[in-house]
Design a protein around this motif. Structure first.
Motif, PDB file in Angstrom:
ATOM      1  N   ARG A 112     -37.231  42.982-130.831  1.00 36.06           N
ATOM      2  CA  ARG A 112     -35.764  43.849-129.729  1.00 36.06           C
ATOM      3  C   ARG A 112     -35.736  42.637-129.898  1.00 36.06           C
ATOM      4  O   ARG A 112     -36.549  41.231-128.923  1.00 36.06           O
ATOM      5  N   VAL A 113     -33.879  42.508-129.285  1.00 40.10           N
ATOM      6  CA  VAL A 113     -32.999  41.262-128.519  1.00 40.10           C
ATOM      7  C   VAL A 113     -32.516  41.653-127.396  1.00 40.10           C
ATOM      8  O   VAL A 113     -32.063  43.149-127.911  1.00 40.10           O
ATOM      9  N   SER A 114     -32.015  41.114-126.716  1.00 44.25           N
ATOM     10  CA  SER A 114     -31.070  41.263-125.906  1.00 44.25           C
ATOM     11  C   SER A 114     -29.865  40.474-126.358  1.00 44.25           C
ATOM     12  O   SER A 114     -29.835  39.572-127.143  1.00 44.25           O
ATOM     13  N   CYS A 115     -28.588  41.296-127.024  1.00 41.66           N
ATOM     14  CA  CYS A 115     -27.460  40.775-127.051  1.00 41.66           C
ATOM     15  C   CYS A 115     -26.269  40.811-126.004  1.00 41.66           C
ATOM     16  O   CYS A 115     -25.757  41.407-125.102  1.00 41.66           O
ATOM     17  N   PRO A 121     -27.624  37.159-130.427  1.00 43.40           N
ATOM     18  CA  PRO A 121     -28.688  37.271-129.642  1.00 43.40           C
ATOM     19  C   PRO A 121     -29.077  36.548-128.965  1.00 43.40           C
ATOM     20  O   PRO A 121     -28.675  35.043-128.843  1.00 43.40           O
ATOM     21  N   VAL A 122     -29.271  36.025-127.464  1.00 45.41           N
ATOM     22  CA  VAL A 122     -29.885  35.606-126.293  1.00 45.41           C
ATOM     23  C   VAL A 122     -30.716  35.516-125.765  1.00 45.41           C
ATOM     24  O   VAL A 122     -31.443  34.846-125.521  1.00 45.41           O
ATOM     25  N   HIS A 123     -31.682  36.464-126.397  1.00 40.47           N
ATOM     26  CA  HIS A 123     -33.439  36.242-125.858  1.00 40.47           C
ATOM     27  C   HIS A 123     -34.016  37.436-126.609  1.00 40.47           C
ATOM     28  O   HIS A 123     -33.553  38.581-127.107  1.00 40.47           O
ATOM     29  N   LEU A 124     -35.251  36.520-127.131  1.00 39.89           N
ATOM     30  CA  LEU A 124     -36.366  38.112-127.466  1.00 39.89           C
ATOM     31  C   LEU A 124     -37.053  38.145-126.101  1.00 39.89           C
ATOM     32  O   LEU A 124     -37.372  38.193-125.802  1.00 39.89           O
ATOM     33  N   ALA A 125     -36.839  39.897-126.895  1.00 46.13           N
ATOM     34  CA  ALA A 125     -37.838  41.089-125.304  1.00 46.13           C
ATOM     35  C   ALA A 125     -38.448  41.336-125.958  1.00 46.13           C
ATOM     36  O   ALA A 125     -39.046  42.655-125.715  1.00 46.13           O
ATOM     37  N   GLY A 126     -39.417  41.016-127.583  1.00 39.16           N
ATOM     38  CA  GLY A 126     -39.950  42.276-127.791  1.00 39.16           C
ATOM     39  C   GLY A 126     -40.673  42.029-128.916  1.00 39.16           C
ATOM     40  O   GLY A 126     -39.621  41.977-129.623  1.00 39.16           O
ATOM     41  N   LEU A 127     -41.701  41.771-129.589  1.00 35.36           N
ATOM     42  CA  LEU A 127     -41.721  42.662-131.418  1.00 35.36           C
ATOM     43  C   LEU A 127     -42.481  44.453-131.484  1.00 35.36           C
ATOM     44  O   LEU A 127     -42.625  44.803-130.007  1.00 35.36           O
ATOM     45  N   ARG A 128     -41.881  44.998-132.273  1.00 37.13           N
ATOM     46  CA  ARG A 128     -41.848  46.241-132.283  1.00 37.13           C
ATOM     47  C   ARG A 128     -43.631  46.950-133.452  1.00 37.13           C
ATOM     48  O   ARG A 128     -43.290  46.045-134.105  1.00 37.13           O
TER      49      ARG A 128
END
Length: 145
Positions: A130-133, A138-145
């Motif tokens: 999961r990334v923030s765009c 992409p500018v932030h790795l927001a987690g793994l799914r």
């Protein structure tokens, strides 16, 4: 040159400068994301623990403190950028977050020590990310799914 024309030119120049600075800062945010999270092709190490210790030091995440956790994605930058450009699913009730549709090879690193002996433990997995765009990058790795 009349004051009206010079004011108009100054305004246009200010707007152009603001746009260039904004684009530059967004590019810097992506470069920071890539430095922290993309390792392609994957750096070779004896095992996942040795990999994490090497990469966390090499990427500057052990300066003055041990970064508690970090994830490295072992895929091309273009493949990860694609999440923000149609290759991801928008996360409901968020403004800028997307889940990848495909799974990526990742290494999850967790610190087991205290600075300056951070001592990372690594786990290799295949996970969706999961990334923030921002502006389709992409500018932030927001987690793994």
């Amino acid at each position: 040159m009349s004051p009206k024309i010079s004011s108009w030119l100054l305004l246009r120049l200010a707007v152009l400068l603001a746009v260039l600075l904004l684009q530059s800062s967004e590019g810097a945010r992506y470069r920071d994301f890539a430095r922290k999270h993309i390792d392609h092709p994957q750096t070779q190490a004896a095992n996942a623990n040795a990999y994490c210790n090497l990469m966390m030091q090499r990427r500057g995440m052990m300066r003055r403190t041990c970064k508690r956790t970090n994830t490295f994605i072992h895929s091309s930058p273009g493949s990860i950028q694609h999440i923000c450009r149609g290759g991801g699913t928008k996360v409901p009730r968020t403004r800028d977050r997307y889940d990848s549709r495909r799974r990526y090879r990742v290494t999850l690193c967790r610190s087991r020590g205290r600075y300056p002996n951070c001592n990372y433990r690594g786990r290799r997995q295949n996970r969706r990310v999961r990334v923030s765009c921002v502006n389709r990058m992409p500018v932030h790795l927001a987690g793994l799914r």
